[in-house]
Design a protein around this motif. Sequence first.
Motif, PDB file in Angstrom:
ATOM      1  N   LEU A  40      30.721 -33.950  12.248  1.00  9.36           N
ATOM      2  CA  LEU A  40      31.877 -33.333  12.901  1.00  9.36           C
ATOM      3  C   LEU A  40      32.245 -32.001  12.238  1.00  9.36           C
ATOM      4  N   GLY A  41      32.152 -31.948  10.911  1.00  5.36           N
ATOM      5  CA  GLY A  41      32.463 -30.703  10.207  1.00  5.36           C
ATOM      6  C   GLY A  41      31.483 -29.596  10.531  1.00  5.36           C
ATOM      7  N   TRP A  42      30.188 -29.942  10.609  1.00  2.00           N
ATOM      8  CA  TRP A  42      29.163 -28.954  10.947  1.00  2.00           C
ATOM      9  C   TRP A  42      29.300 -28.515  12.396  1.00  2.00           C
ATOM     10  N   ALA A  43      29.618 -29.475  13.279  1.00  6.75           N
ATOM     11  CA  ALA A  43      29.828 -29.141  14.695  1.00  6.75           C
ATOM     12  C   ALA A  43      30.999 -28.187  14.856  1.00  6.75           C
ATOM     13  N   ASP A  44      32.052 -28.397  14.082  1.00 11.77           N
ATOM     14  CA  ASP A  44      33.222 -27.525  14.144  1.00 11.77           C
ATOM     15  C   ASP A  44      32.835 -26.084  13.804  1.00 11.77           C
ATOM     16  N   TYR A  45      31.989 -25.935  12.774  1.00 10.59           N
ATOM     17  CA  TYR A  45      31.543 -24.594  12.390  1.00 10.59           C
ATOM     18  C   TYR A  45      30.652 -23.966  13.458  1.00 10.59           C
ATOM     19  N   LEU A  46      29.664 -24.720  13.945  1.00 14.02           N
ATOM     20  CA  LEU A  46      28.732 -24.175  14.934  1.00 14.02           C
ATOM     21  C   LEU A  46      29.455 -23.816  16.230  1.00 14.02           C
ATOM     22  N   THR A  47      30.455 -24.602  16.596  1.00  9.45           N
ATOM     23  CA  THR A  47      31.241 -24.306  17.796  1.00  9.45           C
ATOM     24  C   THR A  47      31.992 -22.983  17.636  1.00  9.45           C
ATOM     25  N   SER A  48      32.450 -22.719  16.409  1.00  8.77           N
ATOM     26  CA  SER A  48      33.168 -21.462  16.150  1.00  8.77           C
ATOM     27  C   SER A  48      32.264 -20.251  16.331  1.00  8.77           C
ATOM     28  N   LEU A  49      30.950 -20.477  16.297  1.00 12.21           N
ATOM     29  CA  LEU A  49      29.994 -19.389  16.507  1.00 12.21           C
ATOM     30  C   LEU A  49      29.644 -19.213  17.983  1.00 12.21           C
ATOM     31  N   HIS A 154      30.601 -22.208   3.571  1.00 14.84           N
ATOM     32  CA  HIS A 154      31.179 -21.239   2.641  1.00 14.84           C
ATOM     33  C   HIS A 154      30.210 -20.097   2.381  1.00 14.84           C
ATOM     34  N   GLN A 155      28.932 -20.423   2.153  1.00 15.22           N
ATOM     35  CA  GLN A 155      27.940 -19.386   1.858  1.00 15.22           C
ATOM     36  C   GLN A 155      27.628 -18.534   3.082  1.00 15.22           C
ATOM     37  N   LEU A 156      27.757 -19.138   4.259  1.00 18.16           N
ATOM     38  CA  LEU A 156      27.520 -18.402   5.506  1.00 18.16           C
ATOM     39  C   LEU A 156      28.727 -17.559   5.926  1.00 18.16           C
ATOM     40  N   GLY A 157      29.792 -17.628   5.144  1.00 21.16           N
ATOM     41  CA  GLY A 157      30.971 -16.821   5.433  1.00 21.16           C
ATOM     42  C   GLY A 157      31.899 -17.429   6.471  1.00 21.16           C
ATOM     43  N   GLY A 158      31.786 -18.737   6.678  1.00 17.94           N
ATOM     44  CA  GLY A 158      32.573 -19.379   7.718  1.00 17.94           C
ATOM     45  C   GLY A 158      33.829 -20.084   7.253  1.00 17.94           C
ATOM     46  N   PHE A 159      34.153 -19.997   5.957  1.00 20.44           N
ATOM     47  CA  PHE A 159      35.305 -20.758   5.479  1.00 20.44           C
ATOM     48  C   PHE A 159      36.617 -20.268   6.075  1.00 20.44           C
ATOM     49  N   ASP A 160      36.791 -18.970   6.182  1.00 16.18           N
ATOM     50  CA  ASP A 160      38.060 -18.437   6.678  1.00 16.18           C
ATOM     51  C   ASP A 160      38.388 -18.951   8.075  1.00 16.18           C
ATOM     52  N   SER A 161      37.355 -19.158   8.888  1.00 12.65           N
ATOM     53  CA  SER A 161      37.587 -19.631  10.256  1.00 12.65           C
ATOM     54  C   SER A 161      37.522 -21.153  10.372  1.00 12.65           C
ATOM     55  N   MET A 162      37.318 -21.844   9.262  1.00 12.12           N
ATOM     56  CA  MET A 162      37.286 -23.307   9.299  1.00 12.12           C
ATOM     57  C   MET A 162      38.627 -23.845   9.775  1.00 12.12           C
ATOM     58  N   THR A 163      38.592 -24.789  10.710  1.00 12.49           N
ATOM     59  CA  THR A 163      39.829 -25.361  11.232  1.00 12.49           C
ATOM     60  C   THR A 163      40.310 -26.510  10.366  1.00 12.49           C
ATOM     61  N   ARG A 164      41.556 -26.885  10.587  1.00 19.93           N
ATOM     62  CA  ARG A 164      42.099 -28.040   9.890  1.00 19.93           C
ATOM     63  C   ARG A 164      41.303 -29.294  10.230  1.00 19.93           C
ATOM     64  N   ASN A 165      40.898 -29.424  11.488  1.00 25.33           N
ATOM     65  CA  ASN A 165      40.114 -30.589  11.900  1.00 25.33           C
ATOM     66  C   ASN A 165      38.772 -30.643  11.171  1.00 25.33           C
ATOM     67  N   GLY A 166      38.104 -29.494  11.098  1.00 27.66           N
ATOM     68  CA  GLY A 166      36.827 -29.451  10.402  1.00 27.66           C
ATOM     69  C   GLY A 166      36.970 -29.803   8.935  1.00 27.66           C
ATOM     70  N   ALA A 168      39.309 -31.672   7.572  1.00 25.35           N
ATOM     71  CA  ALA A 168      39.621 -33.100   7.439  1.00 25.35           C
ATOM     72  C   ALA A 168      38.363 -33.948   7.519  1.00 25.35           C
ATOM     73  N   CYS A 169      37.452 -33.581   8.408  1.00 27.26           N
ATOM     74  CA  CYS A 169      36.206 -34.335   8.566  1.00 27.26           C
ATOM     75  C   CYS A 169      35.327 -34.202   7.320  1.00 27.26           C
ATOM     76  N   ILE A 170      35.213 -32.998   6.798  1.00 30.89           N
ATOM     77  CA  ILE A 170      34.400 -32.780   5.607  1.00 30.89           C
ATOM     78  C   ILE A 170      34.996 -33.516   4.412  1.00 30.89           C
ATOM     79  N   TYR A 171      36.308 -33.455   4.247  1.00 29.43           N
ATOM     80  CA  TYR A 171      36.947 -34.165   3.143  1.00 29.43           C
ATOM     81  C   TYR A 171      36.706 -35.668   3.265  1.00 29.43           C
ATOM     82  N   THR A 172      36.817 -36.198   4.472  1.00 27.84           N
ATOM     83  CA  THR A 172      36.609 -37.633   4.685  1.00 27.84           C
ATOM     84  C   THR A 172      35.203 -38.039   4.273  1.00 27.84           C
ATOM     85  N   GLY A 173      34.216 -37.242   4.655  1.00 29.54           N
ATOM     86  CA  GLY A 173      32.845 -37.546   4.274  1.00 29.54           C
ATOM     87  C   GLY A 173      32.640 -37.542   2.778  1.00 29.54           C
TER      88      GLY A 173
END
Length: 342
Positions: A40-49, A154-166, A168-173
């Motif tokens: 879910l966290g990776w999907a959140d990032y890819l969707t932002s692209l 983070h390395q791909l430069g996507g942290f700033d656009s990371m959503t709260r939902n994304g 939460a999913c990464i933290y849960t994992g």
Amino acid sequence: MKQLLSNTELFALLQTIQQSKHIVICAHRGPDGDAVGSSLGWADYLTSLGKQVNIVLPNPFPDFLRWLPNSHLIHFYVKHEAAATQIINQADLIFCLDFNSLSRLQEMQTAVARAKADKVIIDHHLDPDRTCAKQVISFPSASSTSELVFRLIHQLGGFDSMTRNGAACIYTGMMTDTGGFTYNSNNPEIYEIISLLLTKEIDKDKIYRNVFNVYSADRMRLTGYVLYEKLHFYARNRASIFTLTREEMKRFNFIRGDAEGLVNMPLQVKGMRLSISLREDTERDVVRVSLRSVDDFPCNKMAEEFFNGGGHLNASGGELPFPLEEAVKTAERAIEAYSEKL
């Protein structure tokens, strides 16, 4: 924070993503918190692209993960095989998260293997199969695949656009694959990642409650039953085995996820080194095996040698054919074979 990939590796990953439009994310059969959270966290990032992203899992995840944001959008192969196969076939890129070999997909293995899409593995298990993917991002020293997903974003430069939902999913994992950060979590950078995730306004205390404090009264009674009636100690109380049959699970109104964490409980006994859970699968005629250990006892080696499985040093799994009585004998032979390490 240390960079996960070299510049060459990072460019290869970025180029693969940029050239893709329809992306599928899959994870292993019997998906746990890390498999679902990282997906879910990776999907959140890819969707932002701007990518079209689908998550397809071999079978459903435990009920205590249903609260995860966007988890209702996940497709399950065992429930809708034709539709899931179509989604896989239409993908031009498939990310394989939290498993090191396509065999971990079981029923879904053939569909993914036959897909013409490029495949990328992101995983933290030992010995990845490098023949089945265009790129393999494997770091067994990581606490979880969710940690790897965060580091990649983070390395791909996507942290700033990371959503709260994304977040939460990464933290849960990360939380679930470390038992609430009680094992495999001594790397100081893990807590730097947690600090960054907290800036996304996730409520880590509520996440903990959502995962660990949502069991039914029946599950509480099941726990008592297992500990009092089914738990047997071996090797001078340094190892234990407990079993669960389908009939016993039916008696306690078992739902998916009710066995979560039970295998850890015997390790609360002073001097315990190894805990083995043997549970009859409710869907297939196999016995599901879970192993947990402390310190340097090699669960993964035992799982490979005796239980057709593998995993991490202190947390591994596998499966054995029916009947359960034979599985118990196999587990007892495993304990005897590893007695010197206990």
